[in-house]
Design a protein around this motif. Structure first.
Motif, PDB file in Angstrom:
ATOM      1  N   ILE A 184      83.541  21.328 102.908  1.00  0.00           N
ATOM      2  CA  ILE A 184      83.346  21.891 104.243  1.00  0.00           C
ATOM      3  C   ILE A 184      82.620  20.846 105.082  1.00  0.00           C
ATOM      4  O   ILE A 184      81.556  20.367 104.688  1.00  0.00           O
ATOM      5  CB  ILE A 184      82.537  23.200 104.198  1.00  0.00           C
ATOM      6  N   LEU A 185      83.210  20.495 106.230  1.00  0.00           N
ATOM      7  CA  LEU A 185      82.655  19.422 107.057  1.00  0.00           C
ATOM      8  C   LEU A 185      81.843  19.971 108.217  1.00  0.00           C
ATOM      9  O   LEU A 185      82.260  20.927 108.879  1.00  0.00           O
ATOM     10  CB  LEU A 185      83.793  18.576 107.642  1.00  0.00           C
ATOM     11  N   GLY A 186      80.720  19.334 108.455  1.00  0.00           N
ATOM     12  CA  GLY A 186      79.948  19.619 109.662  1.00  0.00           C
ATOM     13  C   GLY A 186      79.695  18.320 110.394  1.00  0.00           C
ATOM     14  O   GLY A 186      80.047  17.242 109.905  1.00  0.00           O
TER      15      GLY A 186
ATOM     16  N   LEU B  67      83.481  22.086 112.810  1.00  0.00           N
ATOM     17  CA  LEU B  67      83.739  22.625 111.469  1.00  0.00           C
ATOM     18  C   LEU B  67      85.126  22.195 111.046  1.00  0.00           C
ATOM     19  O   LEU B  67      86.088  22.324 111.807  1.00  0.00           O
ATOM     20  CB  LEU B  67      83.649  24.156 111.502  1.00  0.00           C
TER      21      LEU B  67
ATOM     22  N   GLN C  21      78.234  26.810 107.651  1.00  0.00           N
ATOM     23  CA  GLN C  21      79.018  25.927 106.796  1.00  0.00           C
ATOM     24  C   GLN C  21      79.215  26.494 105.399  1.00  0.00           C
ATOM     25  O   GLN C  21      80.263  26.359 104.807  1.00  0.00           O
ATOM     26  CB  GLN C  21      78.343  24.557 106.670  1.00  0.00           C
TER      27      GLN C  21
END
Lengths: 231, 424
Positions: free
Chosen positions: A136-138, A146, B174
């Protein structure tokens, strides 16, 4: 020193070798199947952007030609593009940053944690994802960004289109788990799977998934009338 | 000569940036990010009162004497990347009024560790705006929705700044890709003791002017601060960013955000001022308030922003059952906005009131009324934005009788502003 070959004979020899190779490869390709997978939700609506991949029940033979595994996760207009990227393990993913601003990509998803500053004017090395799993990218500069990278340990994968369908071609005969993952799952660590047996005839097999659990709403494009993060 | 020299230096920075043909992207270079803008405004004000900025009692920034073309604002918003997780932020603001001094409105360090879990922490140390405003979310603390800020956020720009340390923790989406995001923020600060002076003595205003950290704002010629009167120690001006009583203040802020649909904030502020403390003509005011802010998308891509603030501010020795000046204040606004491609139309209604609790003679602070604002903004190109705004503010202010003025006034201003912006 051997006498030099006549050019015509040399050409014929090369052509003959190519023909043998072509026939040989065709013999292998002739036994590959294609899966046509359709994913719908419990209201029979198509689920777009769902990742579909095949996990073989027995180990796959070595690939005849190994392609360099590269993919791209871009940053455009303060968003990750594509929102969901499916790649095979050991793929190198590049983060080009097409925006005019700095970004700072990170993920704390085990076991693929990483951080990558994407500052303008500097070269950004690609990131190799060695382990299967969801990343999961931030962005540490733009809190709303996202994205997802789903790393799968198989060469057979794809993503459904707006009609909820995807073709996975070139599948060698055997037994597989067909696995579906969507960012709309309430628990993104879960997947849904079915068993499929791919025959040794060239054919298209239809697989249908109806996701029985309630899904989150499809991702909205960022509302234009209001701003959601402070400068 | 001194004034002319100062003005020349003043306009040198925006002049340089305006004439500089360099592409904005070249300022990026990864390490330094500059966003700067110049506002050219055509102002037409209609008011029976002289602006408070000139020592009058009018609520507007510009009064009838200012009508015409002017360079109403220049700002520079700088972010310097010190390390991968530490930024230096500086905001310089220049207004074409008062002494036109170049001043910082914000100067702080912004520490953002890379999240290792669902919880993301941030620190701010220095002088900066607390996260009260839902309007002023652009570079230079500008609002993308209108030209002027609401009454609440105008007061924040006039008298509020955090000079201290702020800690923030967010449970980011996230981890579970949840749309719900929760933030808790707390700060300890100094140097905001006089906050409340301008509000209690001028009343609420609607404009776009921000006070710099060294800013000095004029007070009207109040009877109570005349020589020999009870608050004679008060200088005829307010310098909001001073520490008077050596007591820190604090605030806490919680936010619940749901995707890009809704954002709800609860804010509690208390500068813990000692109302009897006095230093260099500035009193410490005991100012505290609660604030709720809500931003929500309505059907049809219409945005709604609303804020409500209610508090109390007091200063001076105890007289009777209250301090010399003791007031409660409250304000609400509702803003509707809709974007059509590069154009935007916004409508805002402000309601404000301030009632005194003290019974000090010759110092009736009651101030109440409402304001309407309608604005049209058009981003002509990435660097040019044109805005047109009509604002009218209707005030009842009892204290105007001390100047032989009617206690009610309607003030209007129509403004056309061209903003030339550099950087993103």
């Amino acid at each position: 020193m051997a006498p030099s070959e006549h050019p015509v004979i040399a050409a014929c020899r090369q052509l003959f070798a190519l023909a043998i190779l072509q026939v040989a490869s065709n013999i292998v390709l002739a036994a590959e199947g294609t899966l046509s997978v359709k994913v719908v939700d419990r209201a029979e609506q198509p689920v777009a952007d769902a990742a579909v991949f095949l996990i073989p029940k027995t180990s796959l033979p070595e690939r005849l030609i190994s392609d360099p595994l590269v993919a791209v996760m871009d940053q455009i207009d303060l968003e990750y593009v594509p929102h969901i990227l499916v790649v095979q393990t050991n793929t190198e993913v590049g983060f080009p940053n097409s925006d005019d601003v700095n970004h700072h990509v990170y993920s704390f998803s085990n076991p693929n944690q990483f951080e990558l500053p994407l500052y303008k004017g500097k070269l950004h090395p690609p990131v190799r994802f060695e382990s299967a799993g969801l990343v999961i990218l931030g962005c540490n500069i733009h809190d709303h960004m996202l994205g997802y990278i789903l790393v799968v340990d198989t060469p057979y994968f794809g993503k459904t289109d707006d009609d909820g369908g995807v073709f996975i071609p070139g599948v060698l005969p055997g037994n597989y788990d067909v696995v579906v993952w969507s960012s709309r799952f309430r628990d993104v660590s879960k997947t849904v799977r079915q068993v499929v047996s791919v025959s040794d005839e060239t054919s298209v097999q239809d697989i249908a998934f109806k996701l029985s659990d309630k899904l989150r709403h499809p991702r909205e494009t960022r509302s234009s009338s209001l701003q959601w993060t402070d400068y | 000569m001194d004034g002319l020299l100062k003005r020349s230096i003043l306009w040198l920075v925006p002049g340089f940036l305006w004439l500089n043909p360099l592409n904005a992207a070249e300022y990026e270079a990864g390490r330094h990010t500059f966003v700067s803008a110049v506002d050219f405004s055509l102002v037409y004000a209609s008011s029976p009162l002289e602006s408070w900025l000139k020592g009058g009692v009018g609520k507007l920034r510009f009064d009838e004497n200012d009508n015409g073309l002017k360079l109403s604002r220049f700002f520079l918003d700088y972010t310097g990347r010190l390390t991968d997780t530490l930024n230096a932020r500086l905001m310089v603001d220049v207004n074409d009024d008062l002494k036109s001094q170049v001043d910082f409105t914000e100067a702080y360090l912004d520490f953002r560790p890379i999240p290792k879990s669902a919880y993301r922490t941030r620190w701010r140390i220095g002088a900066f705006y607390p996260r009260i405003s839902l309007e002023n979310v652009g570079p230079g603390w500008s609002t993308p929705y209108t030209l002027s800020s609401s009454a609440i956020n105008t007061w924040v720009a006039e008298e509020l700044r955090t000079v201290g340390v702020e800690f923030s923790v967010t449970r980011s989406p996230q981890a579970s890709a949840s749309l719900h995001q929760f933030t808790f923020e707390g700060a300890v600060f100094f140097a905001n003791d006089p906050a409340g002076s301008l509000l209690a003595w001028k009343g609420w205003s609607v404009h776009d002017r921000q006070t710099g950290l060294r800013g000095r704002l004029p007070l009207p010629p109040l009877p109570v601060i005349e020589p020999g009167e009870e608050a004679a120690a008060q200088a005829p001006w307010v310098e909001p960013f001073h520490e008077i009583d050596n007591r820190p203040g604090y605030y806490v802020n919680t936010e619940w955000r749901y995707g890009t649909r809704s954002r709800l904030r609860f804010f509690h502020y208390d500068n813990r001022g000692d109302p009897e403390a006095l230093s260099d003509g500035q009193y410490a005011w005991a100012t505290s308030f609660d604030q709720i802010g809500w931003q929500i998308m309505l059907p049809g891509d219409v945005g709604l922003i609303t804020q409500w603030m209610q508090g109390e501010t007091a200063m001076g020795p105890v007289t009777g059952s209250t301090h010399l000046v003791d007031t409660t204040f409250e304000s609400t606004f509702v803003l509707l906005t809709r974007k059509f491609g590069s154009r935007r139309i916004s409508l805002r209604y402000d309601d404000f009131e301030l009632y005194e609790l003290d019974s000090t003679d010759d110092d009736n602070n009651d101030d109440y009324g409402h304001a309407w604002t309608v604005a049209y903004l058009h981003q002509i190109s990435p660097r040019l934005r044109i805005g047109a705004e009509y604002m009218e503010i209707n005030t009842h202010h009892c204290g105007w009788e001390y100047y032989d003025l009617p206690t009610q006034a309607r003030e209007r201003v129509t403004q056309l502003t061209l903003r030339w912006q550099f950087g993103t």
